[in-house]
Every structure is written in structure tokens, then in C-alpha cells.
Design a protein around this motif. Sequence first.
Motif, PDB file in Angstrom:
ATOM      1  N   THR A  27       0.815  -1.210   0.000  1.00  0.00           N
ATOM      2  CA  THR A  27       0.000   0.000   0.000  1.00  0.00           C
ATOM      3  C   THR A  27       0.850   1.263   0.000  1.00  0.00           C
ATOM      4  OG1 THR A  27      -0.139   0.228   2.402  1.00  0.00           O
ATOM      5  CG2 THR A  27      -1.794  -1.187   1.337  1.00  0.00           C
ATOM      6  N   TYR A  31       2.602  -0.346   3.922  1.00  0.00           N
ATOM      7  CA  TYR A  31       2.270  -1.627   4.536  1.00  0.00           C
ATOM      8  C   TYR A  31       2.214  -2.718   3.481  1.00  0.00           C
ATOM      9  CZ  TYR A  31       1.139   0.914   8.750  1.00  0.00           C
ATOM     10  OH  TYR A  31       1.234   1.706   9.861  1.00  0.00           O
ATOM     11  N   THR A  33       0.355  -6.472   2.895  1.00  0.00           N
ATOM     12  CA  THR A  33      -0.724  -7.325   3.386  1.00  0.00           C
ATOM     13  C   THR A  33      -0.747  -8.623   2.598  1.00  0.00           C
ATOM     14  OG1 THR A  33      -2.085  -5.442   4.045  1.00  0.00           O
ATOM     15  CG2 THR A  33      -3.240  -7.517   3.672  1.00  0.00           C
ATOM     16  N   THR A  47      -0.990  -8.065   8.122  1.00  0.00           N
ATOM     17  CA  THR A  47      -0.393  -6.833   7.622  1.00  0.00           C
ATOM     18  C   THR A  47       0.813  -6.476   8.473  1.00  0.00           C
ATOM     19  OG1 THR A  47      -2.544  -6.027   6.857  1.00  0.00           O
ATOM     20  CG2 THR A  47      -0.809  -4.384   7.134  1.00  0.00           C
ATOM     21  N   VAL A  48       1.895  -6.095   7.807  1.00  0.00           N
ATOM     22  CA  VAL A  48       3.101  -5.621   8.481  1.00  0.00           C
ATOM     23  C   VAL A  48       3.586  -4.377   7.744  1.00  0.00           C
ATOM     24  CG1 VAL A  48       3.799  -7.912   9.290  1.00  0.00           C
ATOM     25  CG2 VAL A  48       4.671  -7.076   7.106  1.00  0.00           C
ATOM     26  N   SER A  49       4.442  -3.622   8.401  1.00  0.00           N
ATOM     27  CA  SER A  49       5.021  -2.461   7.730  1.00  0.00           C
ATOM     28  C   SER A  49       6.038  -2.948   6.694  1.00  0.00           C
ATOM     29  CB  SER A  49       5.708  -1.542   8.742  1.00  0.00           C
ATOM     30  OG  SER A  49       6.885  -2.152   9.233  1.00  0.00           O
TER      31      SER A  49
END
Length: 83
Positions: A27, A31, A33, A47-49
Motif C-alpha cells: 500500500t 504496509y 498485506t 499486515t506488516v510495515s
Amino acid sequence: MAYTPATILKKWTNDVPDGELYEAYVTKKGYVTSAVGRFSHSSGATTVSVREFLSGSMQDLVADTMGRQVLNEMLEFISGLST
């Protein structure tokens, strides 16, 4: 305030015939996902950074569900964002 969905910069899809639907995307807000499920009752998402993803978080999940080639494409895409 109205909900604004995330702006997806790039998305990868693995739609297994007569099986699961897997998606991974990056995104605009930084992030990554990974989502699974064709139907809402069996779906899930993680979801992670971007920083966490580059550090190894969720990479095994993406490799297992989307394949090593997609993982490599994602890493290359993310690396290109910071240049």
C-alpha cells in the motif's frame, strides 16, 4: 469521517482453481498485506510495515502461499520504492 480504503501500489494474486484465493499487496502508506480466502468465513489477512517485511516478517507466509518468485518480485518492487 468516512472510511477510505488503502491505495494499493501493486498486487499479486494466486487463484488456485477449485481452491483458495491468495493475494498480497503493497500500500501507499507503507504496509504489506497477505490475504487468503475466497469466502468471508474462511478469510484472513496479515499486515506488516514495509520495514518489518524487509526484515523478514511475513516472507515465509508469502513464499508458502504465493511462491518464491512472487516474494522476490515483492522485495524488488519494495526496494525500488525507496530509490
